[in-house]
Design an enzyme around this catalytic site. Structure first.
Site, PDB file in Angstrom:
ATOM      1  N   SER A  51       0.601  -1.144   0.027  1.00 49.93           N
ATOM      2  CA  SER A  51       0.164   0.091  -0.049  1.00 49.93           C
ATOM      3  C   SER A  51       0.930   1.438   0.088  1.00 49.93           C
ATOM      4  O   SER A  51       1.943   1.083   0.486  1.00 49.93           O
ATOM      5  CB  SER A  51      -0.854   0.155   1.342  1.00 49.93           C
ATOM      6  OG  SER A  51      -1.398   1.165   1.637  1.00 49.93           O
ATOM      7  N   TYR A  97      -2.455  -1.108  10.971  1.00 51.99           N
ATOM      8  CA  TYR A  97      -2.658  -1.441   9.723  1.00 51.99           C
ATOM      9  C   TYR A  97      -1.385  -1.494   8.603  1.00 51.99           C
ATOM     10  O   TYR A  97      -0.972  -2.093   8.148  1.00 51.99           O
ATOM     11  CB  TYR A  97      -3.861  -1.073   9.034  1.00 51.99           C
ATOM     12  CG  TYR A  97      -3.953  -1.204   7.632  1.00 51.99           C
ATOM     13  CD1 TYR A  97      -4.182  -2.294   6.814  1.00 51.99           C
ATOM     14  CD2 TYR A  97      -3.886  -0.032   6.685  1.00 51.99           C
ATOM     15  CE1 TYR A  97      -4.125  -2.266   5.326  1.00 51.99           C
ATOM     16  CE2 TYR A  97      -3.613  -0.074   5.484  1.00 51.99           C
ATOM     17  CZ  TYR A  97      -3.951  -1.443   4.906  1.00 51.99           C
ATOM     18  OH  TYR A  97      -3.833  -1.374   3.484  1.00 51.99           O
ATOM     19  N   LYS A 141       1.826  -3.501   6.658  1.00 53.31           N
ATOM     20  CA  LYS A 141       2.163  -3.390   5.045  1.00 53.31           C
ATOM     21  C   LYS A 141       3.979  -3.078   5.338  1.00 53.31           C
ATOM     22  O   LYS A 141       4.593  -3.777   4.409  1.00 53.31           O
ATOM     23  CB  LYS A 141       1.501  -2.480   4.519  1.00 53.31           C
ATOM     24  CG  LYS A 141      -0.074  -2.950   4.299  1.00 53.31           C
ATOM     25  CD  LYS A 141      -0.414  -4.155   3.491  1.00 53.31           C
ATOM     26  CE  LYS A 141      -1.674  -4.352   3.300  1.00 53.31           C
ATOM     27  NZ  LYS A 141      -1.946  -5.903   3.052  1.00 53.31           N
TER      28      LYS A 141
HETATM   29  C1  UD1 Z   1      -6.786   4.415   3.727  1.00 51.53           C
HETATM   30  C2  UD1 Z   1      -5.459   4.119   4.021  1.00 51.53           C
HETATM   31  C3  UD1 Z   1      -4.779   3.274   2.979  1.00 51.53           C
HETATM   32  C4  UD1 Z   1      -5.818   1.969   2.977  1.00 51.53           C
HETATM   33  C5  UD1 Z   1      -6.959   2.504   2.795  1.00 51.53           C
HETATM   34  C6  UD1 Z   1      -7.991   1.150   2.533  1.00 51.53           C
HETATM   35  C7  UD1 Z   1      -4.129   5.842   5.446  1.00 51.53           C
HETATM   36  C8  UD1 Z   1      -3.382   7.158   5.295  1.00 51.53           C
HETATM   37  N1  UD1 Z   1      -4.583   5.379   4.218  1.00 51.53           N
HETATM   38  O1  UD1 Z   1      -6.601   5.417   2.550  1.00 51.53           O
HETATM   39  O2  UD1 Z   1      -3.573   2.732   3.359  1.00 51.53           O
HETATM   40  O3  UD1 Z   1      -5.153   1.076   2.078  1.00 51.53           O
HETATM   41  O4  UD1 Z   1      -7.635   3.258   3.368  1.00 51.53           O
HETATM   42  O5  UD1 Z   1      -8.998   1.318   3.378  1.00 51.53           O
HETATM   43  O6  UD1 Z   1      -4.485   5.463   6.393  1.00 51.53           O
HETATM   44  N2  UD1 Z   1     -12.911  11.144   3.009  1.00 51.53           N
HETATM   45  C9  UD1 Z   1     -14.081  12.064   3.295  1.00 51.53           C
HETATM   46  N3  UD1 Z   1     -15.145  11.547   3.775  1.00 51.53           N
HETATM   47  C10 UD1 Z   1     -15.168  10.203   4.066  1.00 51.53           C
HETATM   48  C11 UD1 Z   1     -14.446   9.551   3.717  1.00 51.53           C
HETATM   49  C12 UD1 Z   1     -12.999   9.774   3.056  1.00 51.53           C
HETATM   50  O7  UD1 Z   1     -13.860  13.334   3.101  1.00 51.53           O
HETATM   51  O8  UD1 Z   1     -16.426   9.778   4.566  1.00 51.53           O
HETATM   52  C13 UD1 Z   1     -11.608  11.497   2.511  1.00 51.53           C
HETATM   53  C14 UD1 Z   1     -10.372  11.334   3.541  1.00 51.53           C
HETATM   54  O9  UD1 Z   1     -10.336  12.339   4.131  1.00 51.53           O
HETATM   55  C15 UD1 Z   1      -9.422  11.015   2.374  1.00 51.53           C
HETATM   56  C16 UD1 Z   1     -10.112  10.529   1.024  1.00 51.53           C
HETATM   57  O10 UD1 Z   1     -11.427  10.853   1.404  1.00 51.53           O
HETATM   58  O11 UD1 Z   1      -8.956  12.285   1.937  1.00 51.53           O
HETATM   59  C17 UD1 Z   1      -9.926   9.210   0.873  1.00 51.53           C
HETATM   60  O12 UD1 Z   1     -10.111   8.414   2.126  1.00 51.53           O
HETATM   61  P1  UD1 Z   1     -10.100   6.959   1.963  1.00 51.53           P
HETATM   62  O13 UD1 Z   1     -11.061   6.371   1.041  1.00 51.53           O
HETATM   63  O14 UD1 Z   1     -10.940   6.524   3.649  1.00 51.53           O
HETATM   64  O15 UD1 Z   1      -8.921   6.575   1.866  1.00 51.53           O
HETATM   65  P2  UD1 Z   1      -7.418   6.851   2.585  1.00 51.53           P
HETATM   66  O16 UD1 Z   1      -7.584   7.365   3.940  1.00 51.53           O
HETATM   67  O17 UD1 Z   1      -6.773   7.493   1.483  1.00 51.53           O
END
Ligand code: UD1
Length: 342
Positions: free
Chosen positions: A127, A152, A156
């Site tokens: 990841s 988590y 990795k």
């Molecule tokens: C996270 C993990 C990544 C993991 C992936 C799988 C970290 C840094 N990264 O990715 O390693 O493989 O999850 O589960 O922990 N967001 C919103 N609203 C929401 C959900 C998300 O604004 O309800 C935003 C988050 O702040 C982020 C982006 O959307 O900026 C993507 O979030 P998400 O899909 O949860 O993935 P990551 O956090 O990037």
């Protein structure tokens, strides 16, 4: 029958898409999955898409006795793609031991069996989390890794080190670790896709469930980051494109004897998109409005990350092909199909 490949976690989100792509080019696939975060009917869906039913064994990889019996039974396996793992960042903070045990011991059991049963090739699901918040963007494979933000993420990072050290002293084993950025979307057939249990943690399932009326409102975590529109930036990669990267990696392991025995590649699009851009592109692609509000930052989120994919493009000869627009549309088609929305 084609060459035999074991896919652990093959009924899961990325695993199921990869099984379809492997079968499409003639591989003979065997799945191991304990169904802890997926359902057995995914095998029916894979069969519906491919016209081929993969062999399927249900057990947990921590059970080394069952794993050995498995390799006794399937003696023709030449390569393994190891997806099976826990992946919820928040849950890993609450249950670190469960994450370390599950994700690390399963990998070690597989490595033991690779030596014992002479299976020389492994593709490992890593990841972009191993980079933390990098000092320079885009991140290349040589960008220094930072301390993991969660147990988590640490599983990795540690797994990659375990693989590197084992390969050093085991000349018969070759490994490719693929560092995924943010996988999203679903198969164009809408027969397989991402099915989070409970309230989704990840952005795109939350968007599609909000559009479907299952969630009232999407919370966007922060609009005061140092990014063009203030929301976080990620590299969203289409899950079918990502699945194809695994097929390329398997072919490289099976056919390219000159490659280094331990390699790792960024698997992303090379382009960053902000949360607000994802919402806007979803609305444009689907014609459906997403009710959202800006809320506080989510603890542990990094500001921005996206991949430099030059090495994957040139060395693997793989490139992401599907646009964000088409990928978000595929996610919506999947959500509509499972919710019976016209
Ligand atoms: C996270 C993990 C990544 C993991 C992936 C799988 C970290 C840094 N990264 O990715 O390693 O493989 O999850 O589960 O922990 N967001 C919103 N609203 C929401 C959900 C998300 O604004 O309800 C935003 C988050 O702040 C982020 C982006 O959307 O900026 C993507 O979030 P998400 O899909 O949860 O993935 P990551 O956090 O990037």
């Amino acid at each position: 029958m084609g060459r035999q490949v074991l896919v652990t976690g093959g009924t899961g989100y990325i695993g199921s898409h990869t099984v379809v792509e492997l079968q499409a080019v003639g591989f003979d696939v065997v799945i191991i999955d304990d169904l802890s975060n997926s359902s057995a009917d995914v095998v029916d869906k894979i069969e519906k898409i491919s016209g081929i039913r993969p062999a399927f064994e249900v057990f947990n990889l921590l059970d080394s006795v069952k794993l050995e019996a498995f390799f006794e039974k399937y003696s023709k396996i030449e390569a393994i793609i190891h997806f099976a793992a826990f992946k919820a960042v928040g849950e890993s903070v609450a249950k670190p031991l469960a994450y370390y045990r599950n994700n690390l011991v399963s990998l070690m059991n597989i490595l033991d069996c690779m030596s014992k049963y002479k299976v020389p090739n492994l593709v490992f699901s890593s990841s972009c989390t191993v980079y933390g918040q990098p000092d320079q963007l885009p991140v290349t494979e040589n960008t220094p890794k930072k301390d993991a933000e969660s147990p988590y993420g640490n599983t990795k990072a540690i797994s990659e080190e375990v693989l590197r050290d084992v390969v050093k002293v085991t000349p018969d084993i070759k490994v490719i670790a693929l560092r995924y950025f943010n996988p999203i979307g679903a198969h164009p057939s809408a027969l397989i896709g991402e099915l989070p249990s409970g309230i989704p943690n990840n952005l795109v399932p939350f968007i599609t469930q909000t559009a479907a009326g299952i969630r009232k409102q999407l919370s966007i975590f922060g609009d005061d980051y140092n990014t063009p529109d203030g929301s976080c930036v990620r590299d969203y990669i289409n899950v079918v494109d990502l699945a194809k990267a695994h097929v390329v990696a398997i072919n490289r392991l099976l056919n390219n004897s000159n490659a280094d025995r331990y390699e790792f590649f960024n698997v992303g699009t090379g382009t960053g998109a902000s949360v607000l851009e994802v919402v806007k592109t979803f609305e444009e692609a689907t014609g459906v409005k997403v009710n959202y509000k800006i809320v506080a930052r989510r603890p542990g989120d990094i500001e921005k990350i996206y991949a430099d994919t030059t090495i994957a493009n040139t060395v693997l000869g793989w490139k992401a092909e599907t646009s964000l627009h088409d990928t978000l549309l595929s996610a919506w088609n999947w959500e509509k199909k499972i919710r019976n929305i016209e």
